[in-house]
Write a protein that holds these residues in place. Structure first.
Motif, PDB file in Angstrom:
ATOM      1  N   GLU A 111       0.719  -1.290   0.490  1.00 49.78           N
ATOM      2  CA  GLU A 111       0.016  -0.097  -0.017  1.00 49.78           C
ATOM      3  C   GLU A 111       0.603   0.769  -0.261  1.00 49.78           C
ATOM      4  OE1 GLU A 111      -3.814   2.015   2.601  1.00 49.78           O
ATOM      5  OE2 GLU A 111      -3.345  -0.133   2.965  1.00 49.78           O
ATOM      6  N   ARG A 112       1.587   0.746   1.009  1.00 53.44           N
ATOM      7  CA  ARG A 112       3.221   2.381   0.730  1.00 53.44           C
ATOM      8  C   ARG A 112       3.576   2.395  -0.290  1.00 53.44           C
ATOM      9  NH1 ARG A 112       6.098   1.543   6.159  1.00 53.44           N
ATOM     10  NH2 ARG A 112       6.342   3.113   5.880  1.00 53.44           N
ATOM     11  N   PHE A 113       4.159   1.395  -1.068  1.00 53.47           N
ATOM     12  CA  PHE A 113       4.725   1.467  -2.271  1.00 53.47           C
ATOM     13  C   PHE A 113       3.961   1.633  -3.589  1.00 53.47           C
ATOM     14  CE2 PHE A 113       6.244  -0.544  -6.150  1.00 53.47           C
ATOM     15  CZ  PHE A 113       7.026  -0.690  -6.029  1.00 53.47           C
ATOM     16  N   ARG A 114       2.179   1.993  -3.326  1.00 57.57           N
ATOM     17  CA  ARG A 114       1.589   2.165  -4.163  1.00 57.57           C
ATOM     18  C   ARG A 114       1.462   3.417  -4.297  1.00 57.57           C
ATOM     19  NH1 ARG A 114      -4.663   1.371  -3.594  1.00 57.57           N
ATOM     20  NH2 ARG A 114      -4.064   3.034  -1.819  1.00 57.57           N
ATOM     21  N   ARG A 115       1.632   3.961  -3.422  1.00 60.28           N
ATOM     22  CA  ARG A 115       2.021   5.595  -2.609  1.00 60.28           C
ATOM     23  C   ARG A 115       3.161   6.237  -3.465  1.00 60.28           C
ATOM     24  NH1 ARG A 115      -2.743   7.277  -0.292  1.00 60.28           N
ATOM     25  NH2 ARG A 115      -1.294   9.867  -0.220  1.00 60.28           N
ATOM     26  N   GLY A 167       2.134  13.322 -16.518  1.00 62.60           N
ATOM     27  CA  GLY A 167       1.420  11.701 -15.657  1.00 62.60           C
ATOM     28  C   GLY A 167      -0.188  11.517 -14.370  1.00 62.60           C
ATOM     29  N   LEU A 168      -1.142  12.530 -14.144  1.00 63.86           N
ATOM     30  CA  LEU A 168      -1.764  12.249 -14.068  1.00 63.86           C
ATOM     31  C   LEU A 168      -2.904  11.607 -14.789  1.00 63.86           C
ATOM     32  CD1 LEU A 168      -2.444  15.955 -12.916  1.00 63.86           C
ATOM     33  CD2 LEU A 168      -1.454  14.588 -11.423  1.00 63.86           C
ATOM     34  N   VAL A 169      -3.065  11.817 -15.715  1.00 62.25           N
ATOM     35  CA  VAL A 169      -3.368  10.987 -16.950  1.00 62.25           C
ATOM     36  C   VAL A 169      -2.979   9.056 -16.700  1.00 62.25           C
ATOM     37  CG1 VAL A 169      -3.960   9.535 -19.030  1.00 62.25           C
ATOM     38  CG2 VAL A 169      -3.415  12.724 -18.377  1.00 62.25           C
ATOM     39  N   ALA A 170      -1.387   9.246 -16.898  1.00 61.35           N
ATOM     40  CA  ALA A 170      -0.791   7.796 -16.454  1.00 61.35           C
ATOM     41  C   ALA A 170      -1.453   7.750 -15.235  1.00 61.35           C
ATOM     42  CB  ALA A 170       1.059   8.458 -17.071  1.00 61.35           C
ATOM     43  N   LEU A 171      -1.495   8.132 -13.955  1.00 56.26           N
ATOM     44  CA  LEU A 171      -1.973   7.829 -12.458  1.00 56.26           C
ATOM     45  C   LEU A 171      -3.446   7.116 -12.980  1.00 56.26           C
ATOM     46  CD1 LEU A 171      -0.548   8.012 -10.136  1.00 56.26           C
ATOM     47  CD2 LEU A 171      -2.036  10.063  -9.534  1.00 56.26           C
ATOM     48  N   ALA A 172      -3.964   7.754 -13.765  1.00 52.54           N
ATOM     49  CA  ALA A 172      -5.082   7.327 -13.788  1.00 52.54           C
ATOM     50  C   ALA A 172      -5.423   5.982 -14.168  1.00 52.54           C
ATOM     51  CB  ALA A 172      -6.531   8.318 -14.820  1.00 52.54           C
ATOM     52  N   ILE A 173      -4.365   5.862 -15.606  1.00 47.23           N
ATOM     53  CA  ILE A 173      -4.468   4.873 -16.016  1.00 47.23           C
ATOM     54  C   ILE A 173      -3.731   3.272 -15.028  1.00 47.23           C
ATOM     55  CG2 ILE A 173      -3.526   3.352 -17.707  1.00 47.23           C
ATOM     56  CD1 ILE A 173      -3.713   6.011 -19.800  1.00 47.23           C
ATOM     57  N   ILE A 191      -8.384   4.392  -3.535  1.00 50.32           N
ATOM     58  CA  ILE A 191      -8.217   5.403  -4.775  1.00 50.32           C
ATOM     59  C   ILE A 191      -8.152   6.284  -4.664  1.00 50.32           C
ATOM     60  CG2 ILE A 191     -10.226   4.243  -6.307  1.00 50.32           C
ATOM     61  CD1 ILE A 191      -5.485   3.475  -6.930  1.00 50.32           C
ATOM     62  N   HIS A 192     -10.104   6.668  -4.836  1.00 49.43           N
ATOM     63  CA  HIS A 192      -9.612   8.071  -4.877  1.00 49.43           C
ATOM     64  C   HIS A 192      -9.393   9.009  -4.284  1.00 49.43           C
ATOM     65  CE1 HIS A 192     -12.964   5.782  -6.235  1.00 49.43           C
ATOM     66  NE2 HIS A 192     -14.228   7.444  -6.959  1.00 49.43           N
ATOM     67  N   ASP A 193      -9.412   9.301  -2.575  1.00 48.20           N
ATOM     68  CA  ASP A 193      -8.203   9.667  -1.747  1.00 48.20           C
ATOM     69  C   ASP A 193      -7.244  10.296  -2.310  1.00 48.20           C
ATOM     70  OD1 ASP A 193     -10.745  10.000  -0.306  1.00 48.20           O
ATOM     71  OD2 ASP A 193     -10.169   9.319   0.671  1.00 48.20           O
ATOM     72  N   TRP A 218       3.299   8.951  -6.810  1.00 50.52           N
ATOM     73  CA  TRP A 218       4.159  10.350  -5.956  1.00 50.52           C
ATOM     74  C   TRP A 218       4.575  11.271  -7.036  1.00 50.52           C
ATOM     75  CZ3 TRP A 218       8.656  12.654  -6.344  1.00 50.52           C
ATOM     76  CH2 TRP A 218       8.748  13.662  -5.744  1.00 50.52           C
ATOM     77  N   HIS A 219       5.636  10.017  -7.897  1.00 50.62           N
ATOM     78  CA  HIS A 219       6.897  10.178  -8.986  1.00 50.62           C
ATOM     79  C   HIS A 219       5.898  10.092 -10.873  1.00 50.62           C
ATOM     80  CE1 HIS A 219      10.544   9.760  -6.967  1.00 50.62           C
ATOM     81  NE2 HIS A 219       9.630   8.443  -6.499  1.00 50.62           N
ATOM     82  N   ILE A 220       4.938   8.974 -10.672  1.00 48.62           N
ATOM     83  CA  ILE A 220       4.300   9.219 -11.570  1.00 48.62           C
ATOM     84  C   ILE A 220       3.615  10.548 -11.911  1.00 48.62           C
ATOM     85  CG2 ILE A 220       2.747   8.203 -12.743  1.00 48.62           C
ATOM     86  CD1 ILE A 220       2.517   4.933 -11.337  1.00 48.62           C
ATOM     87  N   ALA A 221       3.235  10.745 -10.605  1.00 44.58           N
ATOM     88  CA  ALA A 221       2.344  12.352 -11.185  1.00 44.58           C
ATOM     89  C   ALA A 221       2.787  13.708 -11.732  1.00 44.58           C
ATOM     90  CB  ALA A 221       1.405  12.099  -9.760  1.00 44.58           C
TER      91      ALA A 221
END
Length: 275
Positions: free
Chosen positions: A67-71, A83-89, A110-112, A75-78
């Motif tokens: 879970e923390r690795f996902r965050r 990156g915000l589009v890539a993060l959504a995908i 995931i929304h938060d 951070w890096h993708i966004a």
């Protein structure tokens, strides 16, 4: 890391036993173990080479976990261009009413997560712009003064810890809707009623579909320098391709230089923008 077309942590590439059939990624438990093993390996290498500043410190809340690795990934993708589009995908989520129907993802936060990282990326953008403006950076375009005004509000958010609730408030603030895309060599200071890149119910601009006449566009000295570098690259390419294609590349290079020239003729500074 993996064969093209496979998942980032595809079990075919990462499962050392290689006995599991079918498609899919590594299991959660295995991923957690691999992350701890990587930290141990990285710290051993850093210590062996005398790179104390590269050592990954112990996690204050226990093991890293998926879970923390996902965050961390978020951070890096966004903060990459687009990156915000890539993060959504990547996380199977789009900030639309359609995505709200995925109840499981909502419970998983995931929304938060998406809102928080979007807000943090936005704050980073306006903070970087504010610092550059104080160093004498110039801005041009129809939204130049709005960009300067948005940057002036950066100080009150810099360094603060953002909760999901605060993130939603920040994203609802129309004065902070600043999006930078180095690949497009422009900045969008978005006002929904002026945006030409999209129509409908989208919350954020489509930076890959920008329209030259849009009233939300702003450019900085850095963008203008990028335009000139790209023009030079196109001209170099034009010398190695057949005639019609070469002419098209040279025409694009000329257009980019004209945009850079227009920026320098019309640019305003921090002092100009606050008058």
């Amino acid at each position: 890391m993996v064969t093209p077309g496979q998942l980032l942590f595809d079990h075919h590439s990462h499962d050392l036993r290689g006995t599991r059939a079918g498609s899919g990624s590594l299991a959660v438990h295995t991923l957690g173990t691999r992350m701890e093993d990587f930290i141990a390996w990285a710290n051993h290498e850093a210590a062996a080479r005398g790179l104390a500043h590269e050592i990954i410190p112990p996690a204050p809340h226990g093991r890293l976990g998926t879970e923390r690795f996902r965050r961390s990934l978020a951070w890096h993708i966004a903060r990459r261009p687009g990156g915000l589009v890539a993060l959504a995908i990547q996380y199977g989520h789009l900030r639309t009413s359609v995505a709200a129907g995925y109840a499981a993802r909502s419970r998983d936060g995931i929304h938060d997560l998406f809102d928080v990282e979007t807000a943090r990326a936005t704050i980073d953008t306006v903070a970087d712009l504010n610092a550059a403006l104080e160093d004498g950076l110039g801005v041009s375009g129809p939204a130049a003064r709005r960009a300067i005004k948005a940057a002036a509000s950066a100080a009150q958010f810099t360094g603060t810890v953002i909760s999901a609730r605060q993130a939603r408030q920040l994203l609802a603030n129309p004065h902070l809707a600043v999006y930078d895309n180095p690949h497009a060599l422009l900045m969008c200071v978005c006002k929904r009623d002026k945006a030409l890149c999209h129509r409908g119910l989208k919350d954020v601009p489509s930076l890959d579909q920008w329209v030259p006449a849009c009233a939300n566009i702003a450019r900085t000295d850095q963008h203008a320098a990028g335009l000139r570098r790209r023009a030079t690259s196109l001209e170099q390419q034009a010398g190695h391709v057949p005639g019609p294609l070469g002419e098209r590349l040279r025409g694009n290079a000329t257009r980019l230089r004209e945009l850079a020239d227009a920026h320098h003729r019309t640019r305003i500074s921090l002092q100009d923008g606050t008058e």
